[in-house]
Design a protein around this motif. Structure first.
Motif, PDB file in Angstrom:
ATOM      1  N   PHE A 113       0.564  -1.415  -0.170  1.00  0.00           N
ATOM      2  CA  PHE A 113      -0.030   0.014   0.007  1.00  0.00           C
ATOM      3  C   PHE A 113       1.062   1.223  -0.195  1.00  0.00           C
ATOM      4  O   PHE A 113       0.473   2.069  -0.844  1.00  0.00           O
ATOM      5  CB  PHE A 113      -0.956   0.038   1.161  1.00  0.00           C
ATOM      6  N   LEU A 167       0.152   3.163  -3.262  1.00  0.00           N
ATOM      7  CA  LEU A 167      -0.932   4.147  -3.129  1.00  0.00           C
ATOM      8  C   LEU A 167      -0.342   5.291  -2.348  1.00  0.00           C
ATOM      9  O   LEU A 167      -0.989   6.246  -2.171  1.00  0.00           O
ATOM     10  CB  LEU A 167      -2.005   3.584  -2.336  1.00  0.00           C
ATOM     11  N   ILE A 171      -0.256   5.398   1.085  1.00  0.00           N
ATOM     12  CA  ILE A 171      -0.961   5.547   2.201  1.00  0.00           C
ATOM     13  C   ILE A 171      -1.210   3.994   2.770  1.00  0.00           C
ATOM     14  O   ILE A 171      -0.922   2.912   2.098  1.00  0.00           O
ATOM     15  CB  ILE A 171      -2.572   5.869   1.770  1.00  0.00           C
ATOM     16  N   GLU A 224      -5.472   2.594   6.737  1.00  0.00           N
ATOM     17  CA  GLU A 224      -6.127   3.938   6.620  1.00  0.00           C
ATOM     18  C   GLU A 224      -6.942   3.770   5.390  1.00  0.00           C
ATOM     19  O   GLU A 224      -8.163   4.258   5.206  1.00  0.00           O
ATOM     20  CB  GLU A 224      -5.130   5.030   6.530  1.00  0.00           C
ATOM     21  N   TRP A 225      -6.471   3.256   4.180  1.00  0.00           N
ATOM     22  CA  TRP A 225      -7.196   2.764   3.046  1.00  0.00           C
ATOM     23  C   TRP A 225      -8.403   2.122   3.180  1.00  0.00           C
ATOM     24  O   TRP A 225      -9.601   2.460   2.686  1.00  0.00           O
ATOM     25  CB  TRP A 225      -6.369   2.258   2.135  1.00  0.00           C
ATOM     26  N   GLN A 265     -10.995   4.551   4.737  1.00  0.00           N
ATOM     27  CA  GLN A 265     -11.589   5.164   3.836  1.00  0.00           C
ATOM     28  C   GLN A 265     -12.565   4.590   2.866  1.00  0.00           C
ATOM     29  O   GLN A 265     -13.459   5.248   2.698  1.00  0.00           O
ATOM     30  CB  GLN A 265     -10.463   6.005   3.058  1.00  0.00           C
ATOM     31  N   GLU A 266     -12.077   3.793   2.392  1.00  0.00           N
ATOM     32  CA  GLU A 266     -13.027   2.918   1.291  1.00  0.00           C
ATOM     33  C   GLU A 266     -14.163   2.502   1.843  1.00  0.00           C
ATOM     34  O   GLU A 266     -15.274   2.345   1.430  1.00  0.00           O
ATOM     35  CB  GLU A 266     -12.159   1.556   0.904  1.00  0.00           C
TER      36      GLU A 266
END
Length: 130
Positions: A57, A61, A63, A67-68, A71-72
């Motif tokens: 990640f 990305l 990030i 955390e991703w 957010q997702e």
């Protein structure tokens, strides 16, 4: 855990997972949802360790994986609420232990409660339908 060669990339606005032996990439958001936005389950699905997942990640990305995933999950929650899905059902679908946890997370993320958000969005839909 046996390590598969995996790469996470952004392409044409989509997040994709490439496995070394597969011809076609997989959709990372779909795999995340199937994993109920759980990092440990995502590791199992991708065949990587949690440490390697963090690396994938951060390199792919910029990030962290958790955390991703957070957010997702909040984006999916927002979309489900906008569609009129009951809050308790949203919580269940997204892997929250109960709707209170969804409430707390959604409020922290969007600065509005899920019920207030849903009420506002449904009112907007009614207003545009007239």
């Amino acid at each position: 855990m046996k390590r598969r060669e995996v790469e996470i990339i952004q392409k044409d606005g989509r997040l994709l997972v490439f496995f070394a032996n597969d011809v076609f990439p997989a959709s990372l958001p779909i795999i995340a949802r199937e994993s109920r936005f759980n990092a440990t389950e995502l590791c199992t699905r991708l065949g990587v360790s949690e440490r390697h997942l963090r690396r994938l990640f951060e390199e792919g990305l910029g990030i962290g994986a958790k955390e991703w995933l957070r957010q997702e999950r909040m984006v999916v929650a927002r979309n489900l609420l906008r569609e009129g899905t009951p809050i308790k059902e949203v919580a269940t679908q997204l892997g929250f232990a109960n709707y209170k946890n969804l409430n707390r997370e959604f409020l922290a993320f969007y600065d509005i409660s899920p019920s207030d958000y849903q009420r506002r969005e449904l009112a907007k839909l009614k207003a545009t339908a007239i």
